[in-house]
Write a protein that holds these residues in place. Sequence first.
Motif, short mmCIF file in Angstrom:
data_model
loop_
_atom_site.label_atom_id
_atom_site.label_comp_id
_atom_site.label_asym_id
_atom_site.label_seq_id
_atom_site.Cartn_x
_atom_site.Cartn_y
_atom_site.Cartn_z
N SER A 17 -5.25 2.25 -22.96
CA SER A 17 -6.26 2.51 -21.70
C SER A 17 -6.61 4.07 -21.45
O SER A 17 -5.98 4.67 -21.86
CB SER A 17 -5.77 1.91 -20.51
N HIS A 18 -7.68 4.14 -20.82
CA HIS A 18 -7.70 5.36 -20.15
C HIS A 18 -6.98 5.66 -18.89
O HIS A 18 -6.63 4.59 -18.21
CB HIS A 18 -9.32 5.59 -19.70
N PRO A 19 -6.57 6.77 -18.39
CA PRO A 19 -5.75 6.78 -17.25
C PRO A 19 -6.42 6.18 -16.03
O PRO A 19 -7.65 6.27 -15.94
CB PRO A 19 -5.72 8.51 -17.11
N ASP A 20 -5.85 5.57 -15.31
CA ASP A 20 -5.94 5.07 -13.85
C ASP A 20 -6.66 3.83 -14.32
O ASP A 20 -6.95 3.18 -13.21
CB ASP A 20 -6.90 5.88 -13.08
N GLY A 22 -5.10 1.10 -15.04
CA GLY A 22 -4.02 -0.03 -14.47
C GLY A 22 -3.18 -0.14 -15.45
O GLY A 22 -2.33 -1.30 -15.42
N LYS A 23 -2.76 0.64 -16.54
CA LYS A 23 -2.04 0.14 -17.52
C LYS A 23 -0.43 -0.06 -17.11
O LYS A 23 0.31 -0.75 -17.32
CB LYS A 23 -1.91 1.39 -18.55
N THR A 24 -0.07 0.92 -16.20
CA THR A 24 1.20 0.92 -15.48
C THR A 24 1.67 -0.12 -14.80
O THR A 24 2.57 -1.01 -14.72
CB THR A 24 1.69 2.10 -14.93
N LYS A 44 6.73 3.38 -12.98
CA LYS A 44 6.23 4.67 -12.65
C LYS A 44 6.22 4.92 -10.95
O LYS A 44 5.40 4.10 -10.50
CB LYS A 44 5.03 4.90 -13.21
N LYS A 46 5.00 7.14 -8.85
CA LYS A 46 4.33 8.42 -8.77
C LYS A 46 4.35 8.83 -7.44
O LYS A 46 4.93 9.89 -7.25
CB LYS A 46 2.96 7.99 -9.06
N LYS A 47 4.19 8.10 -6.57
CA LYS A 47 4.28 8.81 -5.04
C LYS A 47 5.82 8.58 -4.63
O LYS A 47 5.95 9.36 -3.44
CB LYS A 47 3.24 8.00 -4.16
N ASN A 139 -9.71 -5.02 -15.66
CA ASN A 139 -8.86 -4.92 -14.41
C ASN A 139 -9.62 -4.75 -13.17
O ASN A 139 -10.90 -4.33 -13.27
CB ASN A 139 -7.83 -4.01 -14.70
N LYS A 140 -9.03 -4.89 -12.13
CA LYS A 140 -9.50 -4.38 -11.02
C LYS A 140 -10.96 -5.37 -10.49
O LYS A 140 -11.83 -4.80 -9.78
CB LYS A 140 -9.94 -2.94 -10.79
N ARG A 143 -12.14 -5.28 -6.69
CA ARG A 143 -13.00 -4.35 -6.24
C ARG A 143 -14.70 -4.47 -6.99
O ARG A 143 -14.53 -5.18 -8.35
CB ARG A 143 -12.48 -2.79 -6.94
N SER A 251 -6.62 -8.80 -11.92
CA SER A 251 -6.51 -7.77 -11.12
C SER A 251 -4.73 -7.70 -11.50
O SER A 251 -3.90 -8.45 -10.83
CB SER A 251 -6.57 -8.21 -9.42
N ALA A 252 -4.54 -6.46 -11.89
CA ALA A 252 -3.22 -6.39 -11.96
C ALA A 252 -2.41 -6.16 -10.98
O ALA A 252 -1.30 -6.57 -10.51
CB ALA A 252 -2.99 -5.14 -13.15
N LEU A 253 -3.04 -5.31 -9.98
CA LEU A 253 -2.34 -4.80 -8.71
C LEU A 253 -1.97 -6.08 -7.92
O LEU A 253 -1.23 -6.22 -7.34
CB LEU A 253 -3.45 -4.13 -8.03
P1 G4P Z 1 -2.65 3.94 -15.65
O1 G4P Z 1 -1.20 3.58 -15.85
O2 G4P Z 1 -3.66 3.50 -16.30
O3 G4P Z 1 -2.83 5.40 -15.32
O4 G4P Z 1 -2.87 3.20 -14.05
P2 G4P Z 1 -2.07 2.76 -12.91
O5 G4P Z 1 -1.43 1.37 -13.38
O6 G4P Z 1 -1.04 3.80 -12.42
O7 G4P Z 1 -3.14 2.38 -11.87
C1 G4P Z 1 -3.93 3.45 -11.44
C2 G4P Z 1 -4.52 2.89 -9.92
O8 G4P Z 1 -4.93 1.77 -9.95
C3 G4P Z 1 -3.20 3.13 -9.04
O9 G4P Z 1 -3.88 3.30 -7.77
C4 G4P Z 1 -3.08 1.44 -8.87
O10 G4P Z 1 -2.55 0.81 -7.66
C5 G4P Z 1 -4.71 0.87 -9.23
N1 G4P Z 1 -4.80 -0.46 -9.48
C6 G4P Z 1 -4.19 -1.10 -10.66
N2 G4P Z 1 -4.74 -2.04 -10.85
C7 G4P Z 1 -5.36 -2.28 -10.03
C8 G4P Z 1 -6.29 -3.77 -9.60
O11 G4P Z 1 -6.12 -4.72 -10.00
N3 G4P Z 1 -7.08 -3.62 -8.41
C9 G4P Z 1 -7.12 -2.37 -7.60
N4 G4P Z 1 -7.64 -2.51 -6.54
N5 G4P Z 1 -6.31 -1.20 -7.99
C10 G4P Z 1 -5.70 -1.38 -9.16
P3 G4P Z 1 -3.36 4.84 -7.16
O12 G4P Z 1 -3.58 4.66 -5.96
O13 G4P Z 1 -3.93 5.81 -7.87
O14 G4P Z 1 -1.83 4.97 -7.52
P4 G4P Z 1 -0.56 4.04 -6.71
O15 G4P Z 1 -0.10 5.01 -5.51
O16 G4P Z 1 -0.83 2.64 -6.40
O17 G4P Z 1 0.67 4.23 -7.85
#
Ligand code: G4P
Length: 520
Positions: A17-20, A22-24, A44, A46-47, A139-140, A143, A251-253
Amino acid sequence: MTLREEVAIRKTFAIISHPDAGKTTLTEKLLLFGGAIREAGTVKGKKSGKFATSDWMDVEKERGISVTSSVMQFDYDHYKINILDTPGHEDFSEDTYRTLMAVDSAVMVIDAAKGIEPQTLKLFKVCKMRGIPIFTFINKLDRVGKEPFELLEEIEKTLEIETYPMNWPIGMGQSFFGIIDRKQRTIEPFRDEDNLLHLTDEYQLTESHPIESDSAFEAAIEELMLVDEAGESFDEDKLLKGDLTPVFFGSALANFGVRNFLNAYVDFAPMPGGRLTEEGDVIEPFEPDFSGFIFKIQANMNPAHRDRIAFMRIVSGAFERGMDVTLTRTGKKLKISRSTSFMADDTQTVNHAVSGDIIGLYDSGNYQIGDTLVGSSQKFSFEKLPQFTPELFMKVSAKNVMKQKHFHKGIEQLVQEGAIQLYRTLYTNQIILGAVGQLQFEVFEHRMNNEYNVDVIMEPVGKKIARWIENEEDIRDVMNSSRSILVDDRFGNKVFLFENEFATRWFEDKFPDIKLYSLL
Ligand code: G4P
C-alpha cells in the motif's frame, strides 16, 4: 502431520500500500483474529512511543517508521498464515521489492478517498510481474471517499487488472450503512454488527427494515445490478494468475469487513508454490529435501551485538534446527543452530518450519541476498532475484582520507548485502550510490558510521533515469553530455544516468542505434 499436510495449510503474503492507507491497522486486525496479538497498537505504536520489534534500527526509531520488512505468523481457521510487512513510508527501499519475491500472494490496501497512489503502483507492478494473486481491500469506508465505480475503474485502468467486487458498500462516511455480500446475499450493518440482514437473489430485503426506503440503499442495489449485468464471473484461474483482483470494501480501523476479507482470503489464496532454479527446473514445495533462498539481510537487529539476520524463504522440504545445509554459491556446509521466527511483538527460536515459511538465520557474514541453501547433496541455485532500477543517486566519499580502507570495505559489504547499489564514473572513478528510496542513503550513512566507523560525505546527484545499454560496444564519446552521465555498474556494465524523461527521449532520437533498457 505429513509434510504435504503441513505445507497445504500455509499461506504466505505481503501487504502492499501507499503510506497511511491503513496497512498497519489492517495487519493488526488480522493478527487479532489469529490471536497472535492481544491488543491493537502492538504492531506499531506511533504515538504511544511503543515500538514493535520490526523497528530495530535507530533510524527507524527516530522516524517512527519501519525501514525493514518484518514477518509475522498467525493461525486462522486451521491455516498458518505468514504476513510479510513492507515498509510503509515513501522512502521505501529495495528490500520492499525483494520481499515480494518471497510471497505467494499479495494484499493491496487502498484508501477509498485517495485511490491508487504512487507506492501502491510500484509495488503492484512487481506483483504483476511475478503473476501472483492480488487481493484488494478498499479501506476507510467510514469516511467520505471516491465512489465505488470510480475506484474500480481506476484500479482497472491504472493497474491493468480486472476487478471483481466481492461486496458492495451502502453509502459512505457518516451515511455508511454497511456492506452487501454478493455471494451470501446479506447486508452486514456497520453500526449494528449483530443484526445481519438478508436479501433475495433479486436484492429484495427478506424482512422489512428502515433501510428499505433509504436512497443510499437504493443506489447501492442499482449499482450492484449493473455489476451483475456486466456479468463478469468470479474466475478463480484469473485470480491465481494475477489477472483479476477480488475487491473488498471495509474499514480496518472499525474492524469492519476484515473478517469477511480474511475468510475469502484463506479460501482463495494459493498454498506455497514451487520455484525455478537457474537451470529452469521447478523445485516443488512437497519435495522432501530441504531448500530455501535468502531474500533479505538485516544488520544490527540487536544493537548490543554486531549480528545480522538473513531472512530465508523455505521452498521445499522441512527445516529442522541444527540441520546441515550447503550454501550453493560457495559449496560451504553450514550447521544451522540459530534460527528465529518472528511474531508481532516477539521473536522466538524456531525448531521446525516447512515450505512457505520465512525464518531468520543468524549470520556472521556467510550469506548474500539471493543465496540458495540446500539440505541434500543435490546442488542447484534458485533463479536470481531481480535487480531494480534505482531512481536516486548520491556521490559518496570518505571524510577522512586515512579511512579509505574501512570506507571501501563498508561499501563493498553493504553493496553485497543489497543495502545500496554501486556505480562508478568512467574516467574519474567517482563512487555514485543508487537507491530506489531516500531512506536507503540514510541507512547507508548511519551504518557506515556505526559499523565501519567511517564518516562519509554524501553529495546528492538527484533523481535520474538509469538505462542500461544492450550494445555497449557502439557507445561513442560524443554521447556523453551534461544531461547524461555514463557510469559503470558494479558488474562493469555501462549505464546512462539521464537528467529526465526529456533527455532520455532526446538521446533515443539522436542515437537510435543504441538500445537502452531499464531493469524492473
Ligand atoms: P499505514 O500502515 O498504511 O501507513 O497506515 P496506518 O494503518 O498507520 O493508518 C494510517 C492512518 O489511517 C491512521 O491514523 C489510522 O488510524 C487511519 N486508519 C486506518 N484505517 C482506517 C479506517 O478504516 N478508517 C479511518 N477513518 N481511518 C483509518 P493516524 O491518525 O495517522 O495514526 P494513529 O494515531 O491512528 O496511529
